[in-house]
Each structure stands twice: as structure tokens, then as C-alpha cells.
Enzyme design. Structure first.
Site, PDB file in Angstrom:
ATOM      1  N   ASP A 102       0.795  -1.250   0.070  1.00  0.00           N
ATOM      2  CA  ASP A 102       0.068  -0.042  -0.029  1.00  0.00           C
ATOM      3  C   ASP A 102       0.817   1.253  -0.035  1.00  0.00           C
ATOM      4  OD1 ASP A 102      -2.394   1.221   0.000  1.00  0.00           O
ATOM      5  OD2 ASP A 102      -2.624   1.422   2.257  1.00  0.00           O
ATOM      6  N   CYS A 157     -21.095  -8.970   2.546  1.00  0.00           N
ATOM      7  CA  CYS A 157     -20.714  -9.788   1.457  1.00  0.00           C
ATOM      8  C   CYS A 157     -20.884 -11.243   2.064  1.00  0.00           C
ATOM      9  CB  CYS A 157     -19.409  -9.378   1.159  1.00  0.00           C
ATOM     10  SG  CYS A 157     -18.682 -10.736  -0.307  1.00  0.00           S
ATOM     11  N   CYS A 206     -14.553   2.364   6.887  1.00  0.00           N
ATOM     12  CA  CYS A 206     -16.172   1.812   6.703  1.00  0.00           C
ATOM     13  C   CYS A 206     -15.836   0.467   6.211  1.00  0.00           C
ATOM     14  CB  CYS A 206     -16.848   2.643   5.631  1.00  0.00           C
ATOM     15  SG  CYS A 206     -18.197   1.953   5.371  1.00  0.00           S
TER      16      CYS A 206
HETATM   17  C1  B12 Z   1      -6.985   4.828  -3.220  1.00  0.00           C
HETATM   18  C2  B12 Z   1      -7.312   3.610  -2.418  1.00  0.00           C
HETATM   19  C3  B12 Z   1      -8.481   3.843  -1.501  1.00  0.00           C
HETATM   20  C4  B12 Z   1      -9.360   4.788  -1.763  1.00  0.00           C
HETATM   21  C5  B12 Z   1     -10.270   4.471  -3.115  1.00  0.00           C
HETATM   22  C6  B12 Z   1     -10.644   2.941  -3.025  1.00  0.00           C
HETATM   23  C7  B12 Z   1     -10.705   2.169  -4.578  1.00  0.00           C
HETATM   24  N1  B12 Z   1     -11.855   1.598  -4.668  1.00  0.00           N
HETATM   25  O1  B12 Z   1     -10.066   2.523  -5.348  1.00  0.00           O
HETATM   26  C8  B12 Z   1     -10.325   4.767  -0.666  1.00  0.00           C
HETATM   27  C9  B12 Z   1      -9.879   5.693   0.265  1.00  0.00           C
HETATM   28  C10 B12 Z   1     -11.989   5.135  -0.701  1.00  0.00           C
HETATM   29  C11 B12 Z   1     -10.000   3.448   0.016  1.00  0.00           C
HETATM   30  C12 B12 Z   1     -10.897   2.657   0.808  1.00  0.00           C
HETATM   31  C13 B12 Z   1     -10.993   1.371   1.327  1.00  0.00           C
HETATM   32  N2  B12 Z   1      -9.548   0.678   1.132  1.00  0.00           N
HETATM   33 CO1  B12 Z   1      -8.221   1.304  -0.063  1.00  0.00          CO
HETATM   34  N3  B12 Z   1      -6.651   1.512  -1.232  1.00  0.00           N
HETATM   35  C14 B12 Z   1      -6.560   2.637  -2.031  1.00  0.00           C
HETATM   36  C15 B12 Z   1      -5.210   2.091  -2.945  1.00  0.00           C
HETATM   37  C16 B12 Z   1      -4.233   3.145  -2.399  1.00  0.00           C
HETATM   38  C17 B12 Z   1      -5.307   2.603  -4.386  1.00  0.00           C
HETATM   39  C18 B12 Z   1      -6.449   1.842  -5.064  1.00  0.00           C
HETATM   40  C19 B12 Z   1      -6.754   2.230  -6.369  1.00  0.00           C
HETATM   41  O2  B12 Z   1      -5.690   1.826  -7.504  1.00  0.00           O
HETATM   42  N4  B12 Z   1      -7.858   2.929  -6.917  1.00  0.00           N
HETATM   43  C20 B12 Z   1      -7.990   3.411  -8.095  1.00  0.00           C
HETATM   44  C21 B12 Z   1      -9.358   2.723  -8.701  1.00  0.00           C
HETATM   45  C22 B12 Z   1      -9.364   3.131  -9.906  1.00  0.00           C
HETATM   46  O3  B12 Z   1      -9.018   1.337  -8.563  1.00  0.00           O
HETATM   47  P1  B12 Z   1     -10.426   0.283  -8.489  1.00  0.00           P
HETATM   48  O4  B12 Z   1     -11.213   0.685  -7.775  1.00  0.00           O
HETATM   49  O5  B12 Z   1      -9.709  -1.102  -8.122  1.00  0.00           O
HETATM   50  O6  B12 Z   1     -10.758   0.205  -9.934  1.00  0.00           O
HETATM   51  C23 B12 Z   1     -10.681  -0.712 -10.947  1.00  0.00           C
HETATM   52  C24 B12 Z   1     -12.034  -1.276 -11.025  1.00  0.00           C
HETATM   53  O7  B12 Z   1     -12.852  -0.185 -11.248  1.00  0.00           O
HETATM   54  C25 B12 Z   1     -11.672  -1.935 -12.499  1.00  0.00           C
HETATM   55  N5  B12 Z   1     -13.034  -1.977 -13.308  1.00  0.00           N
HETATM   56  C26 B12 Z   1     -13.342  -0.942 -13.999  1.00  0.00           C
HETATM   57  N6  B12 Z   1     -14.353  -1.274 -14.535  1.00  0.00           N
HETATM   58  C27 B12 Z   1     -14.453  -2.686 -14.372  1.00  0.00           C
HETATM   59  C28 B12 Z   1     -15.443  -3.662 -14.981  1.00  0.00           C
HETATM   60  C29 B12 Z   1     -15.206  -5.113 -14.368  1.00  0.00           C
HETATM   61  C30 B12 Z   1     -16.191  -6.175 -14.748  1.00  0.00           C
HETATM   62  C31 B12 Z   1     -14.075  -5.284 -13.390  1.00  0.00           C
HETATM   63  C32 B12 Z   1     -14.170  -6.583 -12.899  1.00  0.00           C
HETATM   64  C33 B12 Z   1     -13.312  -4.273 -13.004  1.00  0.00           C
HETATM   65  C34 B12 Z   1     -13.554  -2.976 -13.476  1.00  0.00           C
HETATM   66  O8  B12 Z   1     -10.755  -1.129 -13.187  1.00  0.00           O
HETATM   67  C35 B12 Z   1     -10.138  -0.219 -12.090  1.00  0.00           C
HETATM   68  C36 B12 Z   1      -8.676  -0.338 -12.309  1.00  0.00           C
HETATM   69  O9  B12 Z   1      -7.972  -1.479 -11.998  1.00  0.00           O
HETATM   70  C37 B12 Z   1      -4.974   0.591  -2.624  1.00  0.00           C
HETATM   71  C38 B12 Z   1      -3.435   0.282  -2.607  1.00  0.00           C
HETATM   72  C39 B12 Z   1      -2.825  -0.001  -3.873  1.00  0.00           C
HETATM   73  N7  B12 Z   1      -1.656   0.703  -4.325  1.00  0.00           N
HETATM   74  O10 B12 Z   1      -3.580  -0.436  -4.783  1.00  0.00           O
HETATM   75  C40 B12 Z   1      -5.611   0.479  -1.148  1.00  0.00           C
HETATM   76  C41 B12 Z   1      -6.597  -1.029  -1.086  1.00  0.00           C
HETATM   77  C42 B12 Z   1      -7.385  -1.128  -2.227  1.00  0.00           C
HETATM   78  N8  B12 Z   1      -7.444  -0.400   0.056  1.00  0.00           N
HETATM   79  C43 B12 Z   1      -7.650  -1.305   0.817  1.00  0.00           C
HETATM   80  C44 B12 Z   1      -8.723  -1.072   1.814  1.00  0.00           C
HETATM   81  C45 B12 Z   1      -8.354  -2.310   2.967  1.00  0.00           C
HETATM   82  C46 B12 Z   1      -9.572  -0.494   1.876  1.00  0.00           C
HETATM   83  C47 B12 Z   1     -10.860  -0.059   2.778  1.00  0.00           C
HETATM   84  C48 B12 Z   1     -11.454  -1.558   3.065  1.00  0.00           C
HETATM   85  C49 B12 Z   1     -10.488   0.453   4.196  1.00  0.00           C
HETATM   86  C50 B12 Z   1     -11.412   0.637   5.095  1.00  0.00           C
HETATM   87  N9  B12 Z   1     -12.126  -0.190   5.869  1.00  0.00           N
HETATM   88  O11 B12 Z   1     -12.029   1.825   5.228  1.00  0.00           O
HETATM   89  C51 B12 Z   1     -11.831   0.571   1.929  1.00  0.00           C
HETATM   90  C52 B12 Z   1     -12.539  -0.342   1.060  1.00  0.00           C
HETATM   91  C53 B12 Z   1     -13.576   0.683   0.372  1.00  0.00           C
HETATM   92  C54 B12 Z   1     -14.093   0.029  -0.982  1.00  0.00           C
HETATM   93  N10 B12 Z   1     -15.350  -0.259  -1.111  1.00  0.00           N
HETATM   94  O12 B12 Z   1     -13.062  -0.238  -1.936  1.00  0.00           O
HETATM   95  C55 B12 Z   1      -6.984  -2.580   0.338  1.00  0.00           C
HETATM   96  C56 B12 Z   1      -7.735  -3.560  -0.058  1.00  0.00           C
HETATM   97  C57 B12 Z   1      -7.612  -5.198   0.102  1.00  0.00           C
HETATM   98  C58 B12 Z   1      -8.617  -6.244  -0.588  1.00  0.00           C
HETATM   99  N11 B12 Z   1      -8.756  -7.150  -0.075  1.00  0.00           N
HETATM  100  O13 B12 Z   1      -9.058  -5.715  -1.731  1.00  0.00           O
HETATM  101  C59 B12 Z   1      -5.675  -2.243  -0.463  1.00  0.00           C
HETATM  102  C60 B12 Z   1      -5.368  -2.933  -1.594  1.00  0.00           C
HETATM  103  C61 B12 Z   1      -4.843  -1.947   0.322  1.00  0.00           C
HETATM  104  C62 B12 Z   1      -3.779  -2.954   0.773  1.00  0.00           C
HETATM  105  N12 B12 Z   1      -2.372  -3.073   0.182  1.00  0.00           N
HETATM  106  O14 B12 Z   1      -4.057  -3.860   1.292  1.00  0.00           O
HETATM  107  N13 B12 Z   1      -8.813   2.953  -0.458  1.00  0.00           N
HETATM  108  S1  SF4 Z   2     -20.496 -11.256  -3.480  1.00  0.00           S
HETATM  109 FE1  SF4 Z   2     -22.323  -9.825  -3.540  1.00  0.00          FE
HETATM  110  S2  SF4 Z   2     -21.600  -8.535  -1.741  1.00  0.00           S
HETATM  111 FE2  SF4 Z   2     -19.770  -9.615  -2.200  1.00  0.00          FE
HETATM  112  S3  SF4 Z   2     -18.841  -8.324  -3.796  1.00  0.00           S
HETATM  113 FE3  SF4 Z   2     -19.993  -9.634  -5.027  1.00  0.00          FE
HETATM  114  S4  SF4 Z   2     -21.725  -8.426  -5.398  1.00  0.00           S
HETATM  115 FE4  SF4 Z   2     -20.880  -7.640  -3.603  1.00  0.00          FE
HETATM  116  S1  SF4 Z   3     -20.180   0.688   2.069  1.00  0.00           S
HETATM  117 FE1  SF4 Z   3     -18.297   0.488   1.208  1.00  0.00          FE
HETATM  118  S2  SF4 Z   3     -18.502   1.870  -0.695  1.00  0.00           S
HETATM  119 FE2  SF4 Z   3     -19.878   2.415   0.491  1.00  0.00          FE
HETATM  120  S3  SF4 Z   3     -19.245   4.220   1.955  1.00  0.00           S
HETATM  121 FE3  SF4 Z   3     -18.694   2.063   3.150  1.00  0.00          FE
HETATM  122  S4  SF4 Z   3     -16.963   1.570   2.341  1.00  0.00           S
HETATM  123 FE4  SF4 Z   3     -17.453   3.057   0.900  1.00  0.00          FE
END
Ligand code: B12
Ligand code: SF4
Ligand code: SF4
Length: 304
Positions: A129, A241, A234
Site C-alpha cells: 500500500d 458480503c 468503513c
Molecule cells: C486509493 C485507495 C482507496 C480509496 C479508493 C478505493 C478504491 N476502490 O479505489 C479509498 C480511500 C476510498 C479506499 C478505501 C478502502 N480501502 Co483502499 N486503497 C487505495 C489504494 C491506495 C489504491 C486503489 C486504486 O488504485 N484505486 C483506483 C481505482 C480506479 O481502482 P479500483 O477501484 O480497483 O478500480 C478498478 C475497477 O474499477 C476496475 N474496473 C473498471 N471497470 C470494471 C469492470 C469490471 C467487470 C471489473 C472486474 C473491474 C472494472 O478497473 C479499475 C482499475 O484497476 C490501494 C492500494 C494500492 N496501491 O493499490 C488501497 C487498497 C485497495 N485499500 C484497501 C482497503 C483495505 C480499503 C478499505 C477496506 C479500508 C476501510 N475499511 O475503510 C476501504 C474499502 C472501500 C472500498 N469499497 O473499496 C486494500 C484492499 C484489500 C483487498 N482485500 O482488496 C488495498 C489494496 C490496500 C492494501 N495493500 O491492502 N482505498
Molecule cells: S459477492 Fe455480492 S456482496 Fe460480495 S462483492 Fe460480490 S456483489 Fe458485492
Molecule cells: S459501504 Fe463500502 S463503498 Fe460504501 S461508503 Fe462504506 S466502504 Fe465506501
């Protein structure tokens, strides 16, 4: 393919406590880069400019290690058997204990030293991360798990409460098959999200995400965001899930919650002085929000 080296590396990573190790061939992530750039263009990264500033590197690991050949993706469990009370201000599970960056960096350093000792000329670089790496995309490619509709990576057996780390290495390995998407027709996470942050399946708008607002945002939380009792991060979309129903807990006591802040009332948490806040959260992820962020988050919570 380098079968002996691959199995030695898997063994080393298991010894360090990673419950799953996967390998993928390093190449430019074209499709994922397009998604990332579109996400940034639409302003979904909010004010996390550190993502847009490094978007090029995120799409291409050779820009961070030019002789990288393979990605070793690693998963480390953090959930514990503790549960927070719903009527108390809530901190997300990953932040209950000590800072994972420090804990896992130590393990990665140890793993890298052992891997480099396996053969002459092996070079590694490790992140948790803390680097410009699309960690989730690589975790999918390495077969760790699939990207759920809530955008986190889910391991079919263990669920999603784990951290992702990676080691880039200049050697060819036995590559794993990318994980299959098992979400199917489920959309429980998107329906449960109280702010509509999962605006489309697999896509999250950080502006609307409680996690972004309570951890990364340095300004006021917009009045239209209901933080729903969360004061740091959050877990709602992961708690609901179905793949997190089976409980697998970390064996690492460092992730257990500190009783000084766990399940305390809003009144008790609000009474911390800046000095107490700094002491209680020293070496934990919560420190990231600083005392001003802590006070801001508490003032938004509906819980008592
Ligand atoms: C920025 C960031 C955040 C941001 C943005 C989250 C996000 N979803 O991107 C914020 C602050 C909101 C955040 C929150 C959280 N984060 Co965070 N975060 C990151 C970080 C630093 C970068 C993620 C990133 O590149 N985002 C950019 C977007 C574009 O990426 P993405 O959402 O994956 O988008 C992809 C999809 O949209 C996909 N896509 C688009 N269209 C389609 C269509 C299909 C069919 C599919 C399959 C995919 C797809 O392509 C995109 C690019 O790959 C990573 C660490 C890292 N260096 O990767 C940790 C990371 C993702 N976070 C992590 C965690 C634990 C969290 C939280 C759970 C913390 C918490 N409890 O509050 C939450 C979860 C929120 C959520 N629902 O995602 C972990 C996730 C572990 C895991 N098991 O997945 C990571 C990997 C850190 C780590 N090293 O462990 N995070
Ligand atoms: S299994 Fe259901 S709750 Fe879990 S990530 Fe997929 S759509 Fe969301
Ligand atoms: S439920 Fe998931 S996507 Fe919605 S605010 Fe909380 S961490 Fe973000």
C-alpha cells in the site's frame, strides 16, 4: 518455467505468515490503466492527487523496476474475533490494531532477503500500500482472488478482510491462473452502501465513500454524506458480503483492538485530549487522520 524457485518462494512467504501467494508475469496493464485514467478524468479520486500524479507508473511496473519480470502477490489476514457494537462509533477492522504498513514491511523485508539468497543475481522490490502499484489488479492476475463489485479483492474461501502486498522480482516463475469472478447476480454490497459510493458494479466514487471522507479528506466532510456511525474507515460493503460469512481470523495479535478505544461511547472518545489521542493511536492507522480529523469525524457520528 522455474518450478523449484517458485515453490521455494511460496514456502518462504507462507513462513512469513501470508496465507496466499500468487505469481503473474509483469506486463503493461492496458485495460486497467484505461479504467484508472477514466476514473481519474471523472474526478472519482476526489483530492487524492498522489494517485493521478503516478497514474503512468501504476499502469506499468517496469517504470518502477525496469528489469522486473514477475509479480508476487501476497495476502495477509487482519480480521479478529472481536466485534464492534452497532450503537458505538465504529472504526474499520483494518485499523483496530497496529499499523499494517510497519508490520508487513518487516515481513516483506525478511521474505525478500530469503528470496535473494536463493540464487545469485535475484533482485526484489516490495510494497504494501505504499507504492504506485495497482495492487488489486495484480492480485487478480496472480490468482489471489477476484475483484468484487465493492472493488475489494475476495479470496473464495477466506473472504476479503486481508491486506495485499507484492514483491517484484527479476526472475521468471510458474504463473498462476487469474481468479474467476464469483459475484454472479449478487449486488448486496451496492445496495447496503449508505452513500451510493458504488455507483456501478466494480466502480467506486471516493467522493461518496465514508472511508475516503473519514481517512483521506483533510477538509470538512460534505453535509450530504451520512457517515452512518463510522469514525475511521468503513466496512459496510464487506460486512454484508456473503463471502465474509465464514470467519477466518488473523493469528497476529498486533491487529487486535486496543481496549482504550474499542467500543467506547462518543462521549468517552470525544473527551480524549490531543496528547491522549497521540498516545492511544501511536503506531496505528488512525493516527493518519490527525487529532483535527478525529474530532471532525466524531462530531459527524450519529452514534453515542
Ligand atoms: C486509493 C485507495 C482507496 C480509496 C479508493 C478505493 C478504491 N476502490 O479505489 C479509498 C480511500 C476510498 C479506499 C478505501 C478502502 N480501502 Co483502499 N486503497 C487505495 C489504494 C491506495 C489504491 C486503489 C486504486 O488504485 N484505486 C483506483 C481505482 C480506479 O481502482 P479500483 O477501484 O480497483 O478500480 C478498478 C475497477 O474499477 C476496475 N474496473 C473498471 N471497470 C470494471 C469492470 C469490471 C467487470 C471489473 C472486474 C473491474 C472494472 O478497473 C479499475 C482499475 O484497476 C490501494 C492500494 C494500492 N496501491 O493499490 C488501497 C487498497 C485497495 N485499500 C484497501 C482497503 C483495505 C480499503 C478499505 C477496506 C479500508 C476501510 N475499511 O475503510 C476501504 C474499502 C472501500 C472500498 N469499497 O473499496 C486494500 C484492499 C484489500 C483487498 N482485500 O482488496 C488495498 C489494496 C490496500 C492494501 N495493500 O491492502 N482505498
Ligand atoms: S459477492 Fe455480492 S456482496 Fe460480495 S462483492 Fe460480490 S456483489 Fe458485492
Ligand atoms: S459501504 Fe463500502 S463503498 Fe460504501 S461508503 Fe462504506 S466502504 Fe465506501
Amino acid at each position: 518455467m522455474n518450478t523449484d524457485l517458485s515453490s521455494e518462494i511460496r514456502k518462504i512467504c507462507r513462513e512469513e505468515g501470508f496465507f496466499k501467494t500468487g505469481f503473474s508475469k509483469i506486463e503493461e496493464l492496458k485495460k486497467e490503466s484505461d479504467y484508472l485514467n477514466q476514473w481519474i478524468c471523472e474526478g472519482r479520486n476526489a483530492d487524492m492527487n498522489w494517485i493521478s500524479n503516478t497514474a503512468g507508473k501504476r499502469g506499468n511496473p517496469r517504470l518502477i523496476m525496469d528489469d522486473a519480470v514477475s509479480m508476487i502477490s501476497l495476502a495477509y489476514l487482519y480480521d479478529t474475533p472481536c466485534e464492534h457494537k452497532d450503537d458505538k462509533p465504529k472504526i474499520s477492522r483494518y485499523a483496530w490494531g497496529k499499523d499494517y504498513h510497519k508490520i508487513l514491511k518487516k515481513k516483506l523485508k525478511s521474505a525478500c532477503a530469503k528470496i535473494e539468497a536463493l540464487e545469485p543475481g535475484i533482485k526484489t522490490r516490495a510494497y504494501v500500500d505504499d507504492g504506485p502499484v495497482l495492487e488489486k489488479s495484480w492480485a487478480v492476475k496472480s490468482g489471489i482472488g477476484w475483484q468484487g463489485k465493492h472493488t475489494n479483492i475476495i479470496e473464495p474461501e477466506y473472504g476479503s478482510f486481508f491486506f495485499i502486498c507484492e514483491i517484484l522480482v527479476n526472475k521468471e516463475l510458474d504463473y498462476d491462473r487469474p481468479a474467476d469472478d464469483l459475484c454472479g447476480s449478487c449486488s448486496i454490497c451496492a445496495s447496503a452502501c449508505p452513500t451510493g459510493a458504488i455507483y456501478e458494479p466494480y466502480k467506486l466514487d471516493a467522493n461518496l465513500c465514508i472511508s475516503y471522507q473519514t481517512i483521506e479528506n483533510r477538509n470538512e466532510i460534505p453535509s450530504h454524506i451520512n457517515t452512518d456511525g463510522w469514525i475511521f474507515g468503513c466496512d459496510i460493503c464487506q460486512d454484508v458480503c456473503p463471502y465474509n460469512k465464514k470467519k477466518f481470523f488473523t493469528e497476529d495479535n498486533l491487529f487486535l483492538p486496543n481496549p482504550l478505544h474499542f467500543n467506547k461511547s462518543k462521549e468517552e472518545l470525544s473527551s480524549f485530549t490531543e496528547e491522549q489521542f497521540n498516545n492511544i493511536f501511536s503506531g496505528t492507522p488512525v493516527k493518519r487522520t490527525k487529532f483535527t480529523g478525529w474530532k471532525r469525524n466524531l462530531s459527524k457520528t450519529i452514534n453515542n
